[in-house]
Write an enzyme that holds these catalytic residues in place. Structure first.
Site, mmCIF file in Angstrom:
data_model
loop_
_atom_site.group_PDB
_atom_site.id
_atom_site.type_symbol
_atom_site.label_atom_id
_atom_site.label_comp_id
_atom_site.label_asym_id
_atom_site.label_seq_id
_atom_site.Cartn_x
_atom_site.Cartn_y
_atom_site.Cartn_z
ATOM 1 N N THR A 180 0.871 -1.181 0.000
ATOM 2 C CA THR A 180 0.000 0.000 0.000
ATOM 3 C C THR A 180 0.904 1.225 0.000
ATOM 4 O OG1 THR A 180 -0.015 0.086 2.400
ATOM 5 C CG2 THR A 180 -1.765 -1.193 1.368
ATOM 6 N N GLU A 325 -5.614 -4.080 -1.375
ATOM 7 C CA GLU A 325 -6.030 -5.271 -0.620
ATOM 8 C C GLU A 325 -7.045 -6.135 -1.374
ATOM 9 O OE1 GLU A 325 -5.682 -2.214 0.496
ATOM 10 O OE2 GLU A 325 -4.824 -2.177 2.512
ATOM 11 N N LYS A 432 -15.749 16.772 8.723
ATOM 12 C CA LYS A 432 -16.676 16.750 9.856
ATOM 13 C C LYS A 432 -16.973 18.177 10.259
ATOM 14 C CE LYS A 432 -14.448 12.544 10.651
ATOM 15 N NZ LYS A 432 -13.094 12.584 10.096
ATOM 16 N N TRP A 437 -21.421 15.159 8.528
ATOM 17 C CA TRP A 437 -20.411 14.802 7.538
ATOM 18 C C TRP A 437 -20.681 15.482 6.201
ATOM 19 C CZ3 TRP A 437 -19.631 8.769 7.787
ATOM 20 C CH2 TRP A 437 -18.978 8.452 8.981
HETATM 21 P P1 ADP Z 1 -3.928 4.495 -2.031
HETATM 22 O O1 ADP Z 1 -5.017 5.250 -2.748
HETATM 23 O O2 ADP Z 1 -3.965 4.701 -0.554
HETATM 24 O O3 ADP Z 1 -2.625 4.661 -2.663
HETATM 25 P P2 ADP Z 1 -5.107 2.100 -3.076
HETATM 26 O O4 ADP Z 1 -4.658 2.280 -4.455
HETATM 27 O O5 ADP Z 1 -5.143 0.756 -2.503
HETATM 28 O O6 ADP Z 1 -4.216 2.951 -2.145
HETATM 29 O O7 ADP Z 1 -6.492 2.837 -2.970
HETATM 30 C C1 ADP Z 1 -7.656 2.280 -2.533
HETATM 31 C C2 ADP Z 1 -8.625 3.367 -2.224
HETATM 32 O O8 ADP Z 1 -8.882 4.173 -3.362
HETATM 33 C C3 ADP Z 1 -9.975 2.880 -1.802
HETATM 34 O O9 ADP Z 1 -9.986 2.505 -0.451
HETATM 35 C C4 ADP Z 1 -10.847 4.099 -2.080
HETATM 36 O O10 ADP Z 1 -10.772 5.037 -1.032
HETATM 37 C C5 ADP Z 1 -10.200 4.691 -3.297
HETATM 38 N N1 ADP Z 1 -10.928 4.316 -4.500
HETATM 39 C C6 ADP Z 1 -10.675 3.314 -5.358
HETATM 40 N N2 ADP Z 1 -11.539 3.318 -6.381
HETATM 41 C C7 ADP Z 1 -12.395 4.344 -6.163
HETATM 42 C C8 ADP Z 1 -13.517 4.879 -6.862
HETATM 43 N N3 ADP Z 1 -13.934 4.383 -8.011
HETATM 44 N N4 ADP Z 1 -14.146 5.942 -6.314
HETATM 45 C C9 ADP Z 1 -13.743 6.485 -5.154
HETATM 46 N N5 ADP Z 1 -12.682 6.038 -4.465
HETATM 47 C C10 ADP Z 1 -12.012 4.983 -4.959
#
Ligand code: ADP
Length: 533
Positions: A180, A325, A432, A437
């Site tokens: 991550t 994940e 918040k 929210w």
């Molecule tokens: P990071 O963004 O922390 O680098 P990831 O690539 O694993 O790590 O990102 C996952 C996160 O990206 C999800 O938990 C969510 O918050 C966001 N995400 C993924 N796809 C979408 C989407 N289509 N719309 C909104 N948020 C999204």
């Protein structure tokens, strides 16, 4: 028969059934590279033999710091096929974090693109377990780095045999590893099993997901270092689709040129990539000749952009949700039979949501006590996910990542009675204000519809009275436009009055991380006290 689901079987299938199908690759140096699935299989086996020759064994970890290109693809198959683990590193990590993940994963070999030589120089003395550094290039483009011997990939594999029987592995063994991005604390590793990858890639091919078949030419803009490029490098070989790898050039003009010259029909990437592409199309009055579908995810795709792709450029948008994940796509929005007759506006609204879970994945939302909330499109709570390709434990951690058998995503969502999920925000991004929210995603979506807005980001800023209030940051299409009041009036017609941001800041660009997402953590550092100053 209980035959294992293995990554090597994908390569063999591609080479045997679609041997003459092409892989096109844009390289850091030189012209486009082109070869067939058969040649890919041949060279992947040479790489596998070369790695075995170094004494690596099933379970050994091989890291990569590379763009989407054909040598990286050979590593995807050659490394995992032998039972070794392909650890794709995000080159945009800070060198300290990069060294951390290389050490934590216990990488023994690092494959890197020559353009990342400065990064390699920065970490080379902090990665004692790495025995070999191999540049994904021929001899003439392999840099020398003080203190280590750098192999050229081409000389490393050149004299190797392509004779190899891929081992019959346990499908539950790790095939690939991705960390991550570690916005809070150190990055955490997610080890993807062969089974997870094969099932997830199969799912990507389904008509309701990305509908990949041998009729398609697929261009994954999503990096191969980011969640397996959403499994597209696997799905394309499974389906016999031509694969186009864009290398380091991800700007609108370069992508458009490649899409046109290679007759790309299907692409996938984060919204910022599509914003760059649309700006280029608009500025030069261009249209697509062959592009007809795109997978978008990683962050929310604004409705205005979905409408533009659909109506102006005739490109069908599939809006997916997933995370490191979840191996690849976990939910996706798509227009089915009944919705096809809806108005354009309703259809775009549906696609702007993150859609239904794909087969193999289950989702639910829970309140703060962990109680399941109704699927009514109204109740919002933390999104929980479980399924065939969802993480159970982080790599090298004894502790389960699950709560009562479900993975808590840190995203806040609603799910309606038809199973359509909508991400309202990330727990860390939601604003918040006065005990209520405000969704930063919804505000960004509304701002993106303004004709002068190229990109928008909303963050919660500390406020003496309301705890937090929204601040809107805008990248303009034209620098001449600087009317905050017009933007705020536009928003007040589209969102609740108390949601309207307290201020608008015009910026030249927004900070974007290695995976193409806006880095709100950086914006919070820069603007986090603007309302209390
Ligand atoms: P990071 O963004 O922390 O680098 P990831 O690539 O694993 O790590 O990102 C996952 C996160 O990206 C999800 O938990 C969510 O918050 C966001 N995400 C993924 N796809 C979408 C989407 N289509 N719309 C909104 N948020 C999204």
């Amino acid at each position: 028969m209980a035959r294992p689901l293995l990554v090597s079987a994908i390569l063999e299938h591609g080479a045997l059934q679609f041997g003459s199908q092409q892989v096109i690759s844009r390289e850091t140096h030189g012209p486009l590279h082109s070869y067939t699935f058969k040649a890919l299989a041949h060279r992947s086996k040479q790489l596998a033999n070369a790695l075995l020759g170094l004494g690596l064994k099933p379970g050994s970890v091989v890291g990569s710091i590379a763009w989407n290109n054909y040598r990286h693809l050979e590593a995807y198959y050659g490394v995992s096929g032998t039972g070794m683990v392909m650890h794709t590193c995000n080159p945009r990590l800070h060198p300290d974090q990069l060294a951390y993940i290389i050490n934590h994963a216990e990488d023994e070999v690092i494959l890197f693109d020559s353009s990342f030589a400065p990064l390699v120089k920065a970490v080379v003395n902090h990665c004692p377990k790495v025995r070999h550094w191999i540049c994904l290039a021929d001899e003439s483009h392999t840099p020398s780095i003080e203190g280590v011997h750098v192999h050229s990939y081409e000389s490393f594999i050149r004299d190797q045999s392509a004779l190899l029987d891929w081992p019959d592995l346990d499908e539950n063994l790790g095939a690939a590893l991705c960390y991550t991005s570690g916005t809070t604390g150190n990055p955490k590793g997610v080890l993807y099993s062969h089974r997870a990858i094969v099932l997830s890639a199969l799912s990507a091919c389904l008509p309701n997901v990305l509908d990949i078949s041998s009729k398609e030419t697929v261009l994954p803009v999503v990096p191969m270092f980011h969640i397996n490029a959403w499994c597209l490098p696997y799905a394309s070989l499974m389906a016999g689709a031509k694969l186009v790898l864009p290398g380091p050039k991800l700007d609108g003009a370069s992508l458009y040129e490649l899409m046109e010259s290679e007759k790309v029909t299907l692409s996938a990437g984060v919204p910022t990539i599509w914003m760059g592409l649309v700006n280029h199309l608009e500025q030069h009055n261009l249209s697509f000749s062959t592009m007809r579908r795109t997978g978008v995810g990683g962050s929310a795709m604004p409705k205005a952009l979905i409408a533009k792709f659909n109506e102006v450029y005739k490109v069908d948008v599939r809006h997916g949700w997933g995370m490191t994940e979840t191996t690849a796509v976990a939910t996706i929005s798509n227009i089915g039979g009944e919705e096809a007759s809806w108005t354009d506006a309703l259809r775009h609204e549906l696609v702007a949501k993150q859609g239904k879970s794909v087969f193999g994945i289950e989702i639910k939302i829970v309140d703060e006590q962990g109680q399941t909330l109704p699927r009514d499109g109204q109740a919002q709570g933390e999104l929980m996910v479980r399924g065939q390709w969802i993480v159970e434990n982080y790599h090298n951690s004894e502790q389960t990542a699950l709560v009562d058998g479900w993975f808590p995503t840190g995203d806040i969502a609603t799910i309606d009675e038809d199973g359509v999920m909508q991400i309202r925000d990330r727990t860390k991004d939601v604003i918040k204000s006065g005990g209520e929210w405000i969704s930063s995603i919804e505000l960004e979506n509304a701002a993106a519809a303004h004709p002068h807005v190229a990109m928008a980001a909303v963050i919660g800023v500390k406020h003496p009275k309301w705890d937090e209030r929204p601040l809107l940051l805008i990248v303009r299409k034209s620098q001449d436009f600087a009317d905050k009041h017009a933007i705020l009036a536009f928003l007040s017609e589209r969102v609740a009055k108390w949601w309207v941001p307290d201020d608008v800041v015009f910026v030249d660009s927004l900070p974007v991380g290695g995976t193409g997402k806006v880095q709100k953590s950086e914006l919070r550092i820069q603007y986090g006290s603007i309302f209390s100053e």
